[in-house]
Write a protein that holds these residues in place. Structure first.
Motif, PDB file in Angstrom:
ATOM      1  N   PRO A  11      11.162   3.202   6.760  1.00  0.00           N
ATOM      2  CA  PRO A  11      11.084   4.459   7.792  1.00  0.00           C
ATOM      3  C   PRO A  11      11.249   4.077   9.061  1.00  0.00           C
ATOM      4  N   ASP A  12      11.912   4.816   9.905  1.00  0.00           N
ATOM      5  CA  ASP A  12      12.032   4.441  11.554  1.00  0.00           C
ATOM      6  C   ASP A  12      10.584   4.753  11.951  1.00  0.00           C
ATOM      7  N   THR A  13      10.383   3.793  13.019  1.00  0.00           N
ATOM      8  CA  THR A  13       9.177   3.249  13.491  1.00  0.00           C
ATOM      9  C   THR A  13       8.563   4.478  14.449  1.00  0.00           C
ATOM     10  N   ILE A  26       4.473   7.628   0.306  1.00  0.00           N
ATOM     11  CA  ILE A  26       4.784   8.543   1.420  1.00  0.00           C
ATOM     12  C   ILE A  26       5.861   9.547   1.259  1.00  0.00           C
ATOM     13  N   ILE A 118       8.771  -3.862   7.962  1.00  0.00           N
ATOM     14  CA  ILE A 118       7.580  -2.840   8.584  1.00  0.00           C
ATOM     15  C   ILE A 118       7.068  -1.817   7.764  1.00  0.00           C
ATOM     16  N   ASP A 119       7.385  -1.843   6.201  1.00  0.00           N
ATOM     17  CA  ASP A 119       6.697  -0.853   5.438  1.00  0.00           C
ATOM     18  C   ASP A 119       5.409  -1.237   4.935  1.00  0.00           C
ATOM     19  N   PHE A 120       5.453  -2.393   4.471  1.00  0.00           N
ATOM     20  CA  PHE A 120       4.179  -3.079   3.733  1.00  0.00           C
ATOM     21  C   PHE A 120       3.575  -4.262   4.573  1.00  0.00           C
ATOM     22  N   ASP A 121       4.347  -4.686   5.628  1.00  0.00           N
ATOM     23  CA  ASP A 121       4.001  -5.730   6.322  1.00  0.00           C
ATOM     24  C   ASP A 121       3.356  -7.035   5.844  1.00  0.00           C
ATOM     25  N   SER A 122       3.792  -7.312   4.837  1.00  0.00           N
ATOM     26  CA  SER A 122       3.079  -8.524   3.977  1.00  0.00           C
ATOM     27  C   SER A 122       3.646  -9.900   4.313  1.00  0.00           C
ATOM     28  N   PHE A 123       4.783 -10.144   5.057  1.00  0.00           N
ATOM     29  CA  PHE A 123       5.153 -11.537   5.394  1.00  0.00           C
ATOM     30  C   PHE A 123       5.508 -12.404   4.077  1.00  0.00           C
TER      31      PHE A 123
ATOM     32  N   LYS B 101      -0.349 -16.652   5.829  1.00  0.00           N
ATOM     33  CA  LYS B 101       0.691 -15.732   5.491  1.00  0.00           C
ATOM     34  C   LYS B 101       1.849 -16.495   4.648  1.00  0.00           C
ATOM     35  N   ALA B 117      -1.378  -8.900   0.763  1.00  0.00           N
ATOM     36  CA  ALA B 117      -1.631  -9.671   1.905  1.00  0.00           C
ATOM     37  C   ALA B 117      -2.408  -8.381   2.915  1.00  0.00           C
ATOM     38  N   LYS B 133      -5.512  -1.982   1.895  1.00  0.00           N
ATOM     39  CA  LYS B 133      -4.623  -2.638   2.661  1.00  0.00           C
ATOM     40  C   LYS B 133      -3.677  -1.622   3.508  1.00  0.00           C
ATOM     41  N   PRO B 134      -3.666  -2.098   4.886  1.00  0.00           N
ATOM     42  CA  PRO B 134      -2.843  -0.910   5.818  1.00  0.00           C
ATOM     43  C   PRO B 134      -1.373  -1.067   5.492  1.00  0.00           C
ATOM     44  N   VAL B 135      -0.474  -0.028   5.655  1.00  0.00           N
ATOM     45  CA  VAL B 135       0.682  -0.198   5.117  1.00  0.00           C
ATOM     46  C   VAL B 135       1.413   0.611   6.430  1.00  0.00           C
ATOM     47  N   TYR B 136       2.664   0.449   6.606  1.00  0.00           N
ATOM     48  CA  TYR B 136       3.515   1.079   7.853  1.00  0.00           C
ATOM     49  C   TYR B 136       2.451   0.780   8.925  1.00  0.00           C
ATOM     50  N   ALA B 137       2.295  -0.352   9.347  1.00  0.00           N
ATOM     51  CA  ALA B 137       1.632  -0.941  10.484  1.00  0.00           C
ATOM     52  C   ALA B 137       0.035   0.156  10.729  1.00  0.00           C
ATOM     53  N   LYS B 139      -0.511   3.173   9.758  1.00  0.00           N
ATOM     54  CA  LYS B 139      -0.295   4.727   9.715  1.00  0.00           C
ATOM     55  C   LYS B 139      -1.008   5.063   8.341  1.00  0.00           C
ATOM     56  N   GLN B 254       3.917  -1.580  16.555  1.00  0.00           N
ATOM     57  CA  GLN B 254       4.625  -1.774  14.991  1.00  0.00           C
ATOM     58  C   GLN B 254       5.620  -3.104  15.122  1.00  0.00           C
ATOM     59  N   GLN B 274       4.389   4.233  17.775  1.00  0.00           N
ATOM     60  CA  GLN B 274       4.526   2.716  17.340  1.00  0.00           C
ATOM     61  C   GLN B 274       3.205   2.000  17.882  1.00  0.00           C
TER      62      GLN B 274
END
Lengths: 247, 326
Positions: A11-13, A26, A118-123, B101, B117, B133-137, B139, B254, B274
């Motif tokens: 999704p767009d930031t 979502i 940038i959805d689940f930010d898990s690296f 990570k 993670a 766990k947080p997702v979408y930074a 949000k 973000q 963001q």
């Protein structure tokens, strides 16, 4: 140099996230989906390396049919080939296994990623792919040189920097700052619309992660709004010391 | 259940998140029972003994001449796998910092474990762990399970914090010699530079961030002065990073760093969605902005409606007075 760039659709930031009716994903109505911003740096880096060393750039994603839009964005930027492994809502492990399988069936000198999706930010996917393929891996690279199969790279870590040397074939994830991604030109966008996208059946692998629920965090905030007089600033300091106890 | 906390080292010290991993391991133990062990690679005895003040009773440290004062993702993943296997570990916890990570996912693969993670909360239901766990930074937050028998997860820094106890637990430290050769170091570290005297936004307890409201890059010295008085790190909004006023390493949001300090002070930052995503899990938020309708005030505990350039020098002077008195 044959380069694979793995990309994801997010999704767009600017999206204000809402939870869908299923309570665990979502709501996608009115959400604009884009090529993951960090993946733009990976695509750009792939193109620059191809321009220097020759070879080809293949972009790959794992997702549903709708993911062809981000592959077309990468094609418009200049990628030579695009492939979609068709698997709806995969978890990161399924993505990693599928990318690794695709890489085994082809021969790549470099497998590039954005540092995180940038959805689940898990690296998580780049190191997993490296381990599955038994390749070296550098993550979050902010600057590097790739010459005659030798890679020298720099990255930020907590409170410092590290420099590494390694060799191709390599899995790497890149960070903002490594380059300035090009904007696709209109004629290239039009041309990309008719370029073929290879569709591939996924490897049968069970997901590891089961999402039980999703919620929007509600942090209670105090909302004490003051003016900018000296008394207000003194009041703020007092509140931070005595009420919030953070200084 | 065998629960392990990986204790990373940065420079010559255990990283502060090493102690947080121990705290998280004890939380898991309280939920589903089992034994807790610490796992470390090339850390000196004196550093390791400090973990006893966080209740750790058993610790295995891998030592090998090739491991001395270096780091290589491939080699460290191999050593951590051997360490965990030698102990029959079921659950491995790493801090969600750069090393965690990249080692976590690799060890999860060799260990045939599920991986999640950036965990901020752990619960249990019918003996199964549930991770938040947080997702979408940030949000949104998910609650999730790993369906595998073995589990590897990383914890977000600054969440599982604990104070060192006065009294130390009785700690047993064992040495482990991994099977390792030069060829395992597939990425060779050439250098590590620690930024001296400069706090990292991702690590600091207090962060003071500046945005467009500072009007010019040179005015960031006002942010730096406030940060210095508070012992805080300096952060920045995306707008000023993109404008080249500040380095990307300071960007909060973000496409920058997602952080949870005890105190976050946003100065001259309007609060784009963001940016909010990157800092809204801070424990206490202060906003200083001349526009009283700026979205940043909606997430603030305390707000000052005023011009940054006028407010900052006075606030810094007053804080200096108060904090130096006590």
């Amino acid at each position: 140099m044959n380069i694979l760039v793995c990309v994801s659709r997010v999704p767009d930031t600017a999206t204000k996230v809402k939870v869908a009716d299923d309570g665990k994903s979502i709501a996608t109505q009115n959400v604009k989906f884009i090529l993951n911003p960090y993946d733009e740096f990976a695509v750009e880096e792939g193109l620059r390396l191809r321009e220097q060393h020759g070879g080809s750039v293949t972009v790959l994603t794992v997702g549903g049919q709708e993911s062809t839009d981000i592959l077309r964005t990468a094609l418009a930027m200049g990628a030579d080939k695009a492939a979609l492994i068709q698997l709806v809502n995969p978890d990161s492990y399924q993505v990693a296994v599928n990318i690794a399988q695709y890489a085994r069936n082809h021969s790549f000198d470099l497998i590039l990623f954005g540092r995180q999706s940038i959805d689940f930010d898990s690296f998580q996917v780049p190191p997993m792919v490296a381990q599955l393929l038994d390749l070296p891996c550098l993550t979050i690279v902010s600057q590097w040189s790739v010459t005659n199969g030798t890679v020298k790279a720099e990255r930020d870590i907590e409170g410092g920097k590290e420099e590494f040397e390694t060799a191709l074939p390599l899995v790497a994830s890149v960070q903002k700052g490594i380059n300035e991604p090009r904007y696709p030109k209109l004629p290239d966008i039009i041309k990309a619309k008719s370029k073929p996208i290879e569709t591939i059946e996924p490897v049968a692998v069970e997901p590891q992660l089961e999402i039980l629920s999703m919620e929007i965090p509600q942090t209670e905030r105090r909302h004490v709004i003051l003016g900018d007089s000296d008394e207000d600033l003194e009041k703020l300091i007092q509140l931070l010391r005595e009420e919030a106890k953070v200084i | 259940m065998k629960i392990a906390a990986f204790l990373p080292k940065l420079g010559d010290k255990l990283h502060k998140t090493a102690y947080e991993a121990i705290t998280a391991a004890h939380q898991v133990q309280a939920l589903i029972g089992g034994d807790v062990v610490g796992l470390a690679i090339d850390v000196d005895q004196q550093q390791l003994e400090r973990t006893a003040h966080y209740g750790l009773t058993r610790l295995i440290v891998a030592e090998h001449p090739l491991l001395a004062n270096t780091y290589s993702p491939s080699a460290f993943a191999k050593v951590l796998h051997q360490l965990a296997s030698s102990q029959g570990i079921d659950i491995l916890i790493l801090p969600n910092i750069t090393y965690g990570k990249e080692l976590g996912p690799r060890v999860a693969v060799t260990f045939e474990a599920g991986y999640i993670a950036d965990v901020i909360g752990i619960e249990s239901q019918n003996g199964e762990l549930i991770f938040r766990k947080p997702v979408y930074a940030g949000k949104a937050i998910i609650a999730a399970q790993l369906k595998t028998a073995k589990k590897v997860f990383t914890i977000r820094p600054n969440i599982f914090t604990a104070k060192a106890a006065e009294t130390a637990a009785s700690l047993n430290i064992e040495t482990f010699t991994p099977e390792l050769s030069e060829a395992d170091f597939r990425e060779k570290r050439l250098s590590i530079t620690r930024s001296t005297g400069k706090l990292d936004v991702a690590e600091a307890d207090i962060v003071v961030s500046g945005g467009r409201g500072l009007k010019a890059p040179e005015n960031f010295k006002l942010i730096e002065e406030l940060a210095e008085v508070l012992g805080a790190a300096v952060g920045a909004s995306r707008a000023v990073v993109d404008a080249g006023w500040r380095p990307h390493s300071e960007q909060v949001g973000q496409t920058g760093k997602t952080i949870s300090p005890n105190l976050y002070i946003a100065v001259g930052i309007s609060g784009a969605v963001q940016h909010l995503a990157g800092m809204s899990s801070s424990k206490v938020i202060v906003a200083i902005n001349k526009d009283k309708d700026a979205p940043i005030f909606q997430v603030a505990d305390y707000g000052i409606v005023g011009d940054a350039l006028d407010v900052l020098p006075r606030l810094t002077a007053k804080l200096k007075e108060v904090l130096h008195k006590s």
